[in-house]
Design an enzyme around this catalytic site. Structure first.
Site, PDB file in Angstrom:
ATOM      1  CG  ASN A  93       7.937   2.680   3.278  1.00 36.92           C
ATOM      2  OD1 ASN A  93       8.087   3.117   4.106  1.00 36.92           O
ATOM      3  ND2 ASN A  93       6.660   2.943   3.059  1.00 36.92           N
ATOM      4  N   GLY A 127       0.443  -1.231  -0.094  1.00 40.13           N
ATOM      5  CA  GLY A 127      -0.056  -0.065   0.128  1.00 40.13           C
ATOM      6  C   GLY A 127       1.087   1.562  -0.349  1.00 40.13           C
ATOM      7  CG  ASP A 128       3.564   4.330   1.487  1.00 42.58           C
ATOM      8  OD1 ASP A 128       3.914   4.793   0.529  1.00 42.58           O
ATOM      9  OD2 ASP A 128       4.037   4.881   3.173  1.00 42.58           O
ATOM     10  CG  LEU A 129       6.397  -1.786  -2.616  1.00 44.49           C
ATOM     11  CD1 LEU A 129       7.185  -2.523  -0.858  1.00 44.49           C
ATOM     12  CD2 LEU A 129       5.602  -2.714  -3.200  1.00 44.49           C
ATOM     13  CD1 TRP A 130       7.175   5.140   0.551  1.00 42.76           C
ATOM     14  CD2 TRP A 130       8.990   5.906  -0.356  1.00 42.76           C
ATOM     15  NE1 TRP A 130       8.273   5.595   1.343  1.00 42.76           N
ATOM     16  CE2 TRP A 130       9.352   6.011   1.249  1.00 42.76           C
ATOM     17  CE3 TRP A 130      10.820   6.677  -0.826  1.00 42.76           C
ATOM     18  CZ2 TRP A 130       9.824   6.924   1.491  1.00 42.76           C
ATOM     19  CZ3 TRP A 130      11.452   6.997  -0.103  1.00 42.76           C
ATOM     20  CH2 TRP A 130      11.545   7.014   1.184  1.00 42.76           C
TER      21      TRP A 130
END
Length: 285
Positions: free
Chosen positions: A191, A185-188
């Protein structure tokens, strides 16, 4: 803080928390990471639930949750390493496995996770949706952040209209129907932690941290990796596609999936990201 860490882990804290990220040493010598999310109420609870949910057999490794409450999260420490092609290939296969673990619905929160969660330092609603992905993505991911970004002046009226137009046509842009995937969901890239601690074969591994986990479209996680770059991303994507082939046209849909993170960044950081969101929307015409 030391007493809180001891309460959550059930261990005596020998040293810390200190450093960046804050670390503490327990009485058995275990070094743990201590994340204080008191400025974002409920964020620690949501993150703990997300970490447990995305820790699937065969998926990318995830730090073990050792304790959490509404404001504090204690996890295992990921040993530092370097990005290698072998680790990237493993990551691509593991990410495909994670996504295939599925979710109950688009927008579904991890078990035990709150409906009002967080992405970065802004709120994110996790509400299960019975309809197609495109309707949910427009209603619960793009439009709320479009309104917030417009209200703070990060998009002008013409730019906001371009993004809104995409939402009006999103059913035709979304590609083939797919079941809800289990997303980080916040896979930059920040992370994804590259570590020498893999499967014992010396090739290392890419670990996942700081999820904003929910049920969504698997292309969204891949688009986030592309947005801010990742070492050996071409290897990751090739291994993913070999393990779980992506639908035709997925590269043309990257801009669509990037609208959400770009608008989140526009809300948090301002107009430069708003301009990128508008540019992505206009490329979808």
């Amino acid at each position: 803080m030391r007493d809180r860490v001891a309460r959550l882990t059930g261990r005596v804290v020998r040293d810390g928390p200190a450093g960046h990220p804050p670390r503490a040493t327990l009485d058995d010598g275990t070094v743990v990471v201590v994340k204080d999310s008191s400025a974002d109420p409920g964020a620690a609870t949501a993150e703990a639930a997300g970490l447990r949910w995305i820790a699937v057999p065969g998926g990318p490794p995830v730090p073990r949750v050792l304790g959490a409450d509404d404001a504090l999260l204690v996890t295992g420490l990921v040993a530092p390493g370097r990005a290698t092609p072998a680790a990237a290939e493993r990551f691509g296969r593991g990410l495909a496995t994670l996504h295939a673990a599925g979710a109950d619905a688009f927008g579904a929160a991890p078990p035990g996770g709150p409906a009002r969660a967080w992405i970065g330092h802004t709120r994110m609603e996790n509400r299960p949706h019975d309809g197609p992905w495109s309707d949910w993505f427009a209603a619960d991911r793009v439009l709320p952040y479009l309104r917030a970004a417009r209200d703070r002046g990060a998009l002008d009226p013409a730019g906001a209209a371009a993004v809104d137009d995409v939402c009006g046509r999103i059913g035709a842009l979304a590609g083939p129907d797919e079941p809800p995937a289990r997303l980080h969901g916040d896979l930059w890239s920040g992370n994804v932690l590259w570590s020498g601690d893999g499967d014992g074969d010396g090739d290392g591994a890419a670990w996942l941290i700081d999820p904003a986990a929910h049920g969504g479209h698997r292309e969204s996680d891949l688009a986030m990796l592309d947005l801010f770059g990742l070492p050996h991303l071409d290897v990751v994507l090739a291994a993913y596609d070999e393990h779980s082939p992506l639908a035709d046209g997925w590269r043309e849909r990257v801009d669509l999936h990037q609208l959400f993170p770009l608008l989140v960044h526009a809300v948090l950081f301002g107009g430069g990201y708003g301009a990128q969101a508008v540019a992505a929307a206009r490329r979808l015409r």
